[in-house]
Design an enzyme around this catalytic site. Structure first.
Site, mmCIF file in Angstrom:
data_model
loop_
_atom_site.group_PDB
_atom_site.id
_atom_site.type_symbol
_atom_site.label_atom_id
_atom_site.label_comp_id
_atom_site.label_asym_id
_atom_site.label_seq_id
_atom_site.Cartn_x
_atom_site.Cartn_y
_atom_site.Cartn_z
ATOM 1 N N GLY A 259 54.145 37.706 100.178
ATOM 2 C CA GLY A 259 54.010 39.018 99.530
ATOM 3 C C GLY A 259 54.248 40.191 100.455
ATOM 4 O O GLY A 259 54.032 41.329 100.067
ATOM 5 N N GLY B 263 57.221 40.844 101.859
ATOM 6 C CA GLY B 263 58.618 41.283 101.787
ATOM 7 C C GLY B 263 59.483 40.792 102.936
ATOM 8 O O GLY B 263 60.420 41.488 103.343
ATOM 9 N N ASP C 181 60.934 46.160 96.436
ATOM 10 C CA ASP C 181 60.861 45.641 97.816
ATOM 11 C C ASP C 181 61.999 46.184 98.680
ATOM 12 O O ASP C 181 61.782 46.693 99.784
ATOM 13 C CB ASP C 181 60.961 44.103 97.827
ATOM 14 C CG ASP C 181 59.657 43.427 97.494
ATOM 15 O OD1 ASP C 181 58.782 44.084 96.912
ATOM 16 O OD2 ASP C 181 59.524 42.230 97.812
#
Ligand code: PMV
Length: 315
Positions: A100, A102, A149
């Site tokens: 999570g 990125g 992202d």
């Protein structure tokens, strides 16, 4: 030789709902970074070396869906080159994968900047191009990425983001009081693509229920932006925890994430939630000062966090 890097990221508000057009807020985590070095290859071909992954291969031999190969082909197409010149590209990253933060987007962004710089393709090294090309690579990791992202790792600023046609809304905004956050890793790797796909199946099966959940997340993100602009730290914390409850209803939390959220809140943190796709990966928690940070960090480690980083979000 050209070196470039890109940061990790956290989603402060609105993950998953952002895929369905609701607003979300994300911020860079600048102290963990992916780095790429591009240099001429004395031998022929484009050679990719990623020591962390024990990978060393030629672009010509790469699998069709290899993320680094896709990144390089994106540059080739964007630069209108029939073939990239002979290069060695070395990639490393401090960002844990599938958690999570990125990492995939940061690696792609760093490679794009390094290769564009090395080849003198300055227009491809702009934040906008780096973001757009990274988005194309993100499709491998995510299936239907919202675009948040790639935006935050390319612009390296907190962003308020809405996925929409023909162009996404991307706004930067003022952070009146810096936000002191702890980022705690459950140590459980989870696939963004699977979590996003599961949410889609639930949404298709129960559209009314999921639209209400997405609306709730969107309202929280919009309210949080104002609270961040006003420096209302206590309100921001409450909104984080409210967002976590909606993510639990969306089925993307997990017992390990909830144990960390509870440990942080019981120790006095102002708010806590998972960050990113969920089911594992990282949670974030907002603390007021150094004393609270020390206590919450200890509580997170005692509750099973594998690592805890501190990051400060500012304008
Ligand atoms: O890359 P992750 O695991 O932080 O997840 C991205 C956030 C999602 O909203 C779940 C997906 C997306 O594309 O926005």
């Amino acid at each position: 030789m050209t070196t470039a890097s890109a940061p990790g990221k956290i989603i402060l508000f609105g993950e998953h709902a952002v895929v369905y057009g609701r607003p979300a807020i994300a911020a860079p985590v600048s102290q963990v970074r992916a780095t790429a070095v591009a240099q001429p290859n004395p031998d022929s071909g484009v050679r990719i070396i990623a020591p962390d992954l024990s990978a060393d291969f030629l672009l010509a031999d790469a699998a069709e869906d290899d993320a680094l190969a896709v990144t390089l082909r994106q540059i080739e197409t964007a630069a209108k080159l029939s073939q990239l010149p002979d290069l060695i590209i070395t990639v490393s990253s401090q960002i844990p994968i599938a958690s999570g933060l990125g990492s995939g987007a940061a690696i792609a962004a760093a490679v794009i900047r390094a290769v564009a710089g090395q080849l003198g393709l300055a227009h491809l090294a702009t934040d906008e191009w780096v973001s757009n090309l990274t988005y194309e690579v993100e499709k491998i990791h995510h299936g239907t990425p919202s675009g948040i992202d790639n935006t935050v790792v390319a612009y390296e600023k907190p962003v308020y983001f809405v996925r929409r046609q023909p162009t996404n809304l991307i706004e930067t905004f003022a952070v009146k009081r810096p936000l002191r956050l702890l980022v705690a890793d459950t140590g459980i790797r989870s696939s963004t693509k699977i979590a996003v796909g599961d949410v889609r199946r639930h949404w298709l099966a129960n559209p009314d229920q999921f639209e209400v959940l997405f609306d709730g997340c969107g309202r929280i993100a919009a309210t949080a932006r104002t609270a961040i602009e006003m420096g209302d730290i206590a309100h921001i914390g409450r909104l984080m925890t409210a967002n976590q409850r909606l993510l639990e209803e969306m089925t993307v939390s997990s017992p390990e994430l909830e144990r960390l959220v509870m440990a942080a809140l019981q120790t006095g943190a102002l708010g806590a939630k998972l960050s990113g796709a969920g089911r594992g990966g990282n949670m974030i928690t907002l603390v007021e000062d150094e004393g609270m940070e020390t206590a919450v960090r200890a509580a997170l480690l005692a509750a099973g966090a594998k690592t805890v980083l501190t990051t400060t979000i500012k304008t």
